[in-house]
Design a protein around this motif. Structure first.
Motif, PDB file in Angstrom:
ATOM      1  N   HIS A   1      -1.139   6.421   8.896  1.00  0.00           N
ATOM      2  CA  HIS A   1      -1.603   6.059   7.110  1.00  0.00           C
ATOM      3  C   HIS A   1      -1.292   5.614   6.847  1.00  0.00           C
ATOM      4  O   HIS A   1      -0.584   5.042   6.768  1.00  0.00           O
ATOM      5  CB  HIS A   1      -0.362   7.618   7.285  1.00  0.00           C
TER       6      HIS A   1
ATOM      7  N   HIS B   1      -4.954   7.803  -1.470  1.00  0.00           N
ATOM      8  CA  HIS B   1      -4.789   8.855  -2.679  1.00  0.00           C
ATOM      9  C   HIS B   1      -5.856   9.619  -2.411  1.00  0.00           C
ATOM     10  O   HIS B   1      -6.389   8.881  -3.360  1.00  0.00           O
ATOM     11  CB  HIS B   1      -3.583   8.333  -3.488  1.00  0.00           C
TER      12      HIS B   1
ATOM     13  N   GLU C   1      -5.084  11.307   1.376  1.00  0.00           N
ATOM     14  CA  GLU C   1      -3.441  11.806   1.176  1.00  0.00           C
ATOM     15  C   GLU C   1      -3.617  12.305   0.695  1.00  0.00           C
ATOM     16  O   GLU C   1      -3.882  11.943  -0.732  1.00  0.00           O
ATOM     17  CB  GLU C   1      -2.369  10.438   1.433  1.00  0.00           C
TER      18      GLU C   1
ATOM     19  N   SER D   1       1.022  16.018   1.967  1.00  0.00           N
ATOM     20  CA  SER D   1       2.028  14.897   0.908  1.00  0.00           C
ATOM     21  C   SER D   1       2.577  15.507   0.270  1.00  0.00           C
ATOM     22  O   SER D   1       1.531  16.015  -0.218  1.00  0.00           O
ATOM     23  CB  SER D   1       1.522  13.455   0.850  1.00  0.00           C
TER      24      SER D   1
ATOM     25  N   HIS E   1       4.271  15.139  -3.041  1.00  0.00           N
ATOM     26  CA  HIS E   1       4.834  14.037  -4.261  1.00  0.00           C
ATOM     27  C   HIS E   1       5.517  14.766  -5.684  1.00  0.00           C
ATOM     28  O   HIS E   1       6.326  13.976  -6.105  1.00  0.00           O
ATOM     29  CB  HIS E   1       3.769  12.823  -4.873  1.00  0.00           C
TER      30      HIS E   1
ATOM     31  N   HIS F   1       5.086  11.754   5.727  1.00  0.00           N
ATOM     32  CA  HIS F   1       6.096  11.844   5.212  1.00  0.00           C
ATOM     33  C   HIS F   1       7.447  12.187   4.994  1.00  0.00           C
ATOM     34  O   HIS F   1       8.030  12.646   3.293  1.00  0.00           O
ATOM     35  CB  HIS F   1       6.645  10.429   4.172  1.00  0.00           C
TER      36      HIS F   1
ATOM     37  N   ASP G   1       2.390   3.423   5.748  1.00  0.00           N
ATOM     38  CA  ASP G   1       1.993   3.140   4.556  1.00  0.00           C
ATOM     39  C   ASP G   1       1.374   1.785   3.749  1.00  0.00           C
ATOM     40  O   ASP G   1       2.155   1.332   2.506  1.00  0.00           O
ATOM     41  CB  ASP G   1       2.710   4.283   3.997  1.00  0.00           C
TER      42      ASP G   1
HETATM   43 ZN    ZN Z   1       2.597   9.229  -0.095  1.00  0.00          ZN
END
Ligand code: ZN
Ligand code: ZN
Length: 283
Positions: free
Chosen positions: A10, A45, A97, A123, A125, A174, A248
């Protein structure tokens, strides 16, 4: 082997394709090559589902959902090009992601159909559509919405579970990022009401044979440990779940940062450093 070659499952956010990162994607790729990476998954992203999910710095830059989608198409094309261009030097995977919010599942599946990435990092968020990791104030807004920090954690891990079930991402990003602005995360994550949800999610990860992202971003912010925190890391080892470093990176300077420490922590927790690849070789 004592010092395995570094990899990142990632990373590779770049200023070229992300409003809160730096440098061109090619410069980031070259940094991975310079540091002797065996392979790297570039996982920018995904674009926002709608204008409601455009981040403030993107709005300031004059972007909206549509223009970020166009930038994302350019990202995939550029990344594919770099994958071929540097094939002799490094194995690059072209990924992205995900976001987890209203409308994200359909949209993510559409992006997968259109762009056919090598894999995605799943992920979360947002909780209840509030981007809790964006700032302290967003985090507290999310706590208020859920009715307290324990409830925020519970909602987060429930959304993560649903995302894993629906999307089955090769890599889960994460895992405990919900702790981001909580000074008491160590005690909160092991409260039975939270811990049982974590165990449930880990069990699903194991059943689906997915990979956990050992995410080094907290170390670059000066925090004491990566995501996930050590009791989860140890539990994952006990359950035989694959976990692979993810730096990341958000620019050249964070490529490979703290990688050595991460590898040592993984070894100490009993994890295998014959890194599992997120892409199963196809005949
Ligand atoms: Zn993230
Ligand atoms: Zn980012």
């Amino acid at each position: 082997m004592k010092h395995p070659r570094p990899v990142s499952v990632h990373g590779g956010h770049s200023g070229q394709f992300c409003g809160h990162a730096q440098d061109s994607l090619e410069a980031v790729v070259r940094a991975y090559i310079d540091q002797g990476y065996l392979w790297v998954g570039i996982t920018e992203h995904m674009p926002p589902v709608s204008d409601d999910f455009v981040y403030p710095e993107e709005k300031t830059a004059g972007l909206d959902a549509e223009s970020i989608r166009a930038r994302f198409a350019d990202y995939i094309a550029t990344c594919r090009h770099l994958q071929t261009q540097y094939a002799q030097d490094i194995r690059i995977y072209v990924g992205f992601e995900t976001e987890t919010c209203s409308g994200s599942l359909d949209f993510t599946q559409r992006l997968i159909r259109i762009f056919n990435p090598d894999y995605v990092v799943g992920s979360v968020h947002h909780v209840d559509d509030i981007p809790f990791d964006y700032s302290q104030s967003c985090y507290h807004q999310a706590i208020d919405r859920c009715g307290g920090p324990d409830a925020l954690y519970a909602a987060y891990f429930d959304q993560q579970y649903e995302m894993i079930q629906a999307l089955k991402p090769r890599v889960v990003g994460h895992l405990d990022i919900i702790r981001i602005y909580d000074p008491e995360y160590r005690s909160r994550l092991v409260k039975p009401v939270v811990w049982e949800k974590i165990l449930r999610n880990l069990t699903l990860v194991k059943q689906l044979d997915l990979i956990l992202d050992y995410n080094l971003r907290p170390l670059t912010r000066g925090e004491s440990e990566p995501y996930p925190f050590s009791p989860i890391l140890e539990k994952a080892a006990e359950m035989g779940i694959a976990i692979v470093p993810g730096d990341d990176s958000h620019g050249v300077s964070s490529v490979g940062q703290h990688m050595r420490e991460a590898i040592e922590r993984l070894q100490a927790a009993g994890h295998n450093t014959n890194w599992r690849s997120p892409v199963t070789d196809r005949p």
